[in-house]
Design a protein around this motif. Structure first.
Motif, PDB file in Angstrom:
ATOM      1  N   SER A   1     -15.657  -4.959  -8.027  1.00 27.24           N
ATOM      2  CA  SER A   1     -15.827  -4.443  -9.393  1.00 27.24           C
ATOM      3  C   SER A   1     -15.163  -5.315 -10.450  1.00 27.24           C
ATOM      4  N   TYR A   2     -15.837  -5.425 -11.571  1.00 22.82           N
ATOM      5  CA  TYR A   2     -15.282  -6.070 -12.765  1.00 22.82           C
ATOM      6  C   TYR A   2     -14.962  -5.029 -13.842  1.00 22.82           C
ATOM      7  N   SER A   3     -15.031  -3.747 -13.475  1.00 27.93           N
ATOM      8  CA  SER A   3     -14.790  -2.712 -14.483  1.00 27.93           C
ATOM      9  C   SER A   3     -13.741  -1.709 -14.070  1.00 27.93           C
ATOM     10  N   SER A   4     -13.109  -1.921 -12.930  1.00 30.32           N
ATOM     11  CA  SER A   4     -12.101  -0.982 -12.457  1.00 30.32           C
ATOM     12  C   SER A   4     -11.161  -1.712 -11.508  1.00 30.32           C
ATOM     13  N   ALA A   5      -9.926  -1.218 -11.447  1.00 31.50           N
ATOM     14  CA  ALA A   5      -8.881  -1.891 -10.676  1.00 31.50           C
ATOM     15  C   ALA A   5      -8.813  -1.340  -9.252  1.00 31.50           C
ATOM     16  N   HIS A   6      -8.906  -2.234  -8.298  1.00 29.57           N
ATOM     17  CA  HIS A   6      -8.828  -1.878  -6.872  1.00 29.57           C
ATOM     18  C   HIS A   6      -8.127  -3.023  -6.151  1.00 29.57           C
ATOM     19  N   ASN A   7      -7.288  -2.691  -5.209  1.00 29.78           N
ATOM     20  CA  ASN A   7      -6.735  -3.718  -4.329  1.00 29.78           C
ATOM     21  C   ASN A   7      -6.219  -3.025  -3.078  1.00 29.78           C
ATOM     22  N   SER A   8      -7.112  -2.780  -2.140  1.00 33.64           N
ATOM     23  CA  SER A   8      -6.718  -2.034  -0.946  1.00 33.64           C
ATOM     24  C   SER A   8      -7.694  -2.274   0.184  1.00 33.64           C
ATOM     25  N   TYR A   9      -7.216  -2.067   1.377  1.00 35.70           N
ATOM     26  CA  TYR A   9      -8.123  -1.884   2.505  1.00 35.70           C
ATOM     27  C   TYR A   9      -7.482  -0.932   3.489  1.00 35.70           C
ATOM     28  N   ARG A  10      -8.296  -0.368   4.332  1.00 36.52           N
ATOM     29  CA  ARG A  10      -7.809   0.528   5.371  1.00 36.52           C
ATOM     30  C   ARG A  10      -8.656   0.319   6.623  1.00 36.52           C
ATOM     31  N   VAL A  11      -7.966   0.184   7.721  1.00 38.25           N
ATOM     32  CA  VAL A  11      -8.619   0.053   9.022  1.00 38.25           C
ATOM     33  C   VAL A  11      -8.444   1.396   9.720  1.00 38.25           C
ATOM     34  N   ILE A  12      -9.542   2.084  10.018  1.00 40.91           N
ATOM     35  CA  ILE A  12      -9.447   3.409  10.611  1.00 40.91           C
ATOM     36  C   ILE A  12      -9.928   3.326  12.061  1.00 40.91           C
ATOM     37  N   GLY A  13      -9.017   3.606  12.952  1.00 37.22           N
ATOM     38  CA  GLY A  13      -9.351   3.634  14.375  1.00 37.22           C
ATOM     39  C   GLY A  13      -9.465   5.064  14.862  1.00 37.22           C
ATOM     40  N   THR A  14      -9.660   5.207  16.140  1.00 45.02           N
ATOM     41  CA  THR A  14      -9.828   6.548  16.690  1.00 45.02           C
ATOM     42  C   THR A  14      -8.530   7.345  16.652  1.00 45.02           C
ATOM     43  N   GLN A  15      -7.384   6.638  16.523  1.00 41.05           N
ATOM     44  CA  GLN A  15      -6.097   7.349  16.581  1.00 41.05           C
ATOM     45  C   GLN A  15      -5.327   7.357  15.267  1.00 41.05           C
ATOM     46  N   GLY A  16      -5.863   6.744  14.242  1.00 41.28           N
ATOM     47  CA  GLY A  16      -5.132   6.717  12.978  1.00 41.28           C
ATOM     48  C   GLY A  16      -5.634   5.596  12.100  1.00 41.28           C
ATOM     49  N   TYR A  17      -4.780   5.136  11.202  1.00 39.47           N
ATOM     50  CA  TYR A  17      -5.222   4.053  10.314  1.00 39.47           C
ATOM     51  C   TYR A  17      -4.086   3.090   9.984  1.00 39.47           C
ATOM     52  N   ILE A  18      -4.499   1.922   9.551  1.00 41.28           N
ATOM     53  CA  ILE A  18      -3.594   0.933   8.963  1.00 41.28           C
ATOM     54  C   ILE A  18      -4.043   0.804   7.518  1.00 41.28           C
ATOM     55  N   ASP A  19      -3.159   1.160   6.612  1.00 39.82           N
ATOM     56  CA  ASP A  19      -3.528   1.183   5.199  1.00 39.82           C
ATOM     57  C   ASP A  19      -2.723   0.139   4.441  1.00 39.82           C
ATOM     58  N   MET A  20      -3.403  -0.657   3.664  1.00 35.89           N
ATOM     59  CA  MET A  20      -2.724  -1.655   2.836  1.00 35.89           C
ATOM     60  C   MET A  20      -3.108  -1.410   1.382  1.00 35.89           C
ATOM     61  N   GLU A  21      -2.107  -1.107   0.575  1.00 42.97           N
ATOM     62  CA  GLU A  21      -2.358  -0.960  -0.863  1.00 42.97           C
ATOM     63  C   GLU A  21      -1.057  -1.146  -1.619  1.00 42.97           C
ATOM     64  N   PRO A  22      -0.911  -2.200  -2.395  1.00 41.01           N
ATOM     65  CA  PRO A  22      -1.925  -3.240  -2.550  1.00 41.01           C
ATOM     66  C   PRO A  22      -2.024  -4.106  -1.300  1.00 41.01           C
ATOM     67  N   ALA A  23      -3.218  -4.616  -1.073  1.00 36.85           N
ATOM     68  CA  ALA A  23      -3.504  -5.333   0.169  1.00 36.85           C
ATOM     69  C   ALA A  23      -3.396  -6.842   0.019  1.00 36.85           C
ATOM     70  N   THR A  24      -3.857  -7.356  -1.115  1.00 37.26           N
ATOM     71  CA  THR A  24      -3.917  -8.810  -1.288  1.00 37.26           C
ATOM     72  C   THR A  24      -3.365  -9.245  -2.645  1.00 37.26           C
ATOM     73  N   PRO A  25      -2.242  -8.645  -3.065  1.00 41.52           N
ATOM     74  CA  PRO A  25      -1.682  -9.024  -4.362  1.00 41.52           C
ATOM     75  C   PRO A  25      -0.920 -10.342  -4.244  1.00 41.52           C
ATOM     76  N   TYR A  26      -0.410 -10.797  -5.349  1.00 42.92           N
ATOM     77  CA  TYR A  26       0.461 -11.980  -5.309  1.00 42.92           C
ATOM     78  C   TYR A  26       1.783 -11.623  -4.632  1.00 42.92           C
ATOM     79  N   GLU A  27       2.269 -10.420  -4.921  1.00 40.40           N
ATOM     80  CA  GLU A  27       3.475  -9.931  -4.250  1.00 40.40           C
ATOM     81  C   GLU A  27       3.467  -8.412  -4.277  1.00 40.40           C
ATOM     82  N   GLY A  28       4.326  -7.804  -3.461  1.00 38.43           N
ATOM     83  CA  GLY A  28       4.411  -6.354  -3.456  1.00 38.43           C
ATOM     84  C   GLY A  28       3.453  -5.673  -2.508  1.00 38.43           C
ATOM     85  N   HIS A  29       3.086  -6.341  -1.436  1.00 33.79           N
ATOM     86  CA  HIS A  29       2.206  -5.738  -0.429  1.00 33.79           C
ATOM     87  C   HIS A  29       2.851  -4.471   0.126  1.00 33.79           C
ATOM     88  N   SER A  30       2.006  -3.513   0.447  1.00 33.25           N
ATOM     89  CA  SER A  30       2.522  -2.259   0.992  1.00 33.25           C
ATOM     90  C   SER A  30       1.630  -1.788   2.138  1.00 33.25           C
TER      91      SER A  30
END
Lengths: 369, 369
Positions: A270-299
């Motif tokens: 998107s060029y009209s809204s702010a997003h920076n995340s991904y989530r990998v969802i497996g059968t037992q849970g998830y790995i969530d990254m937000e922000p995922a690909t920032p310059y710094e401050g990954h979570s």
């Protein structure tokens, strides 16, 4: 790509001839071993604010030359980084880098439509190439770039910085290792509000809109988190053509990917809204990254067995940019392969072309292998 | 639908005739005004664990009759809720509810493929209808149900419980009110790991897989958060046909929606991974709900002007189920309209059919208005 700010047209066209009298480089900070010398091609925002300041953290990489169409920038950054006038180039005399043995490699940080030309010219000048993503604006260009570097016997690496960032590396390890069970779904969202009057909104320079810019992070993440190539794409574009920002490029273009293992991905660009995340969802849970690909401050948060925990890593030894630069330098010094070669950029570009085709033709599109 | 547990086939087929001698209802807890009397049709998990226990919090609704094919359940819940044998029915003698003036309305909590038949039969018996979602298994069935209730002069409401839950109501208000700027993108994800051997995995009963079950929450959220009907759908299905759970229904089916205002939605529907969230992303921030549509424990975060804040509401006066029941009861008592009539279920079903067609045919599908 250059996430922040803008490279102006003035920065990438025209330019004034400069003296090229040979001169020795000034002494750089003493470090063990040889450092690979880079010519920075394009002195826009991403180059000057992110790439160049990060050489200070490199073990094997140094700035030895600058290429810009703007003399004032050469003056400014030449002084700041101790690059003498003899190692300044513009787009007219670029090919003379061939005659400068201090330059081992170039780092191309130009508008997307110029990547192919300057990669080919750099390879023909006998230099290794680091090129920003997206690698180019078509599959055909990517193939030309790969062929040119292969013919010259030079390395070609694409600037996928997240591959040198520790949270993303951990996410890859956890996702591919089945930490939350086999991956079923990946959601990946990237976007920002694009200000008007930037080269990225000008198709002849950018080759496309949000997908050729921030959206490639969503796509690339699905590929590195699975280690697979998508087999089929469906996409849907939403662009307000009355918005002058979008006279020539798309705004939002969302897409669904299906991978050979059955993983299904939903992606936002998107060029009209702010997003920076991904989530990998497996059968037992998830790995969530937000922000995922920032310059710094990954979570990173992990949900497993019903518990959500924050995963915090100690500070990294090198920034993602220093890691990326040294990776190519070590590959050059040691004769090893890079993990994100031209073929990686080409693979993204194949999917990007399929996404555009799907949105345009209103149908599912197989990705060409 | 019945999110937890399973209604067995035994529960919905067969059944034993029961005595229907008239008897007066036992006294219920004294409350002001008349209470609408409901016959609970189907005594599966969702009915017995969620719906029936929530009548205690209703002002205008009471349980007056039970319908089941399992005599032991009639015994058990008849005793628990004080419903005498005279007000027990099975699927053979269901139509005799016509003769029971204590029954104002039925609440149909059966497998999806039985919704249409029992809605029509209830309307023909002169009763108002609350029917679980998905409303039915085809657009044609939905239209038949609406026509039957209209002809009978009876109300038809679909069990969209989230519309009676305060966080979702706030999200609607904030999203439609432009609290984070005009909505650009909505992401909505719903899924759970479906255990084998349930009616929901049996197409003749369910009419489909995850989309006809948990996925409808993703779809419905995009519609209530925008107040618009999508114009076009693209979808992609990923089902492991070697998994015996998916012999007749789909596992994952993700879809992209485009709305008239330009809002673009990406939606997840899964039977192999856990999801319960949506996010409304505007030009100035986002409204994030995770979990978005649980039974309890809703959580809302709002990002605006770069700040993320948790939004916590005081406990609601009524549960979402009590609110839903009383909404229909008040509409019956006052002659007002319900906010989620049959037309709302029909609108979802139109999109569901378009999603299935898109995934099957590999093309974008316009939604029929």
């Amino acid at each position: 790509m250059t996430e922040l700010g803008a490279i102006t047209r003035r920065d990438v066209v025209g330019g004034i001839g400069m003296g090229l009298a040979a001169a020795s480089m000034p002494a750089l900070a003493a470090t063990p071993g040889r450092k690979i010398g880079y010519a920075i091609v394009g002195l826009g925002s991403y180059a000057t604010r992110q790439i160049m300041p990060n050489f200070v953290g490199c073990e094997h990489s140094r700035i030895v030359a600058l290429v810009s169409g703007t003399p004032a920038k050469l003056e400014q950054y030449g002084a700041q980084y101790g690059v003498p006038k003899t190692h300044w180039y513009n787009y007219g005399n670029f090919d003379r880098i061939r005659d400068n043995p201090d330059i081992d490699a170039v780092y191309i940080i130009l508008p997307n439509s110029m990547h192919a030309e300057y990669t080919v010219r750099a390879a023909q000048a006998g230099k290794h190439v680091m090129c920003e993503k997206p690698m180019a604006i078509s599959v055909a260009e990517c193939e030309t770039m790969i062929a040119a570097c292969r013919k010259a016997g030079k390395k070609l690496m694409i600037g996928y910085r997240s591959r040198f960032e520790q949270y993303n590396r951990l996410a890859i390890e956890l996702a591919r290792g089945g930490h939350v069970g086999p991956t079923q779904i990946i959601t990946a969202e990237h976007g920002f509000y694009a200000r008007p009057n930037q080269w990225r909104l000008d198709r002849p320079l950018s080759g496309g809109g949000s997908l050729m810019d921030i959206g490639i992070y969503s796509l690339n993440a699905t590929r590195y988190l699975t280690g697979e190539e998508p087999v089929e794409v469906v996409a849907s574009e939403s662009t307000d053509k009355s918005d002058p920002r979008f006279a020539t490029v798309e705004d939002r273009i969302n897409f669904l990917l299906r991978f050979p293992s059955g993983v299904a991905a939903t992606c936002v660009s998107s060029y009209s809204s702010a997003h920076n995340s991904y989530r990998v969802i497996g059968t037992q849970g998830y790995i969530d990254m937000e922000p995922a690909t920032p310059y710094e401050g990954h979570s990173m948060r992990i949900r497993k067995d019903g518990q959500v925990t924050q995963r915090t890593l100690p500070p990294a030894a090198k920034t993602q940019w220093a890691g990326q630069l040294d990776h190519l330098s070590e590959a050059i010094l040691n004769g090893t392969d890079v993990i994100v070669p031209g073929e990686e950029g080409l693979a993204d570009m194949r999917v990007i072309e399929a996404i555009y085709r799907s949105a345009r033709e209103g149908r599912a599109v197989k990705v060409q292998a």
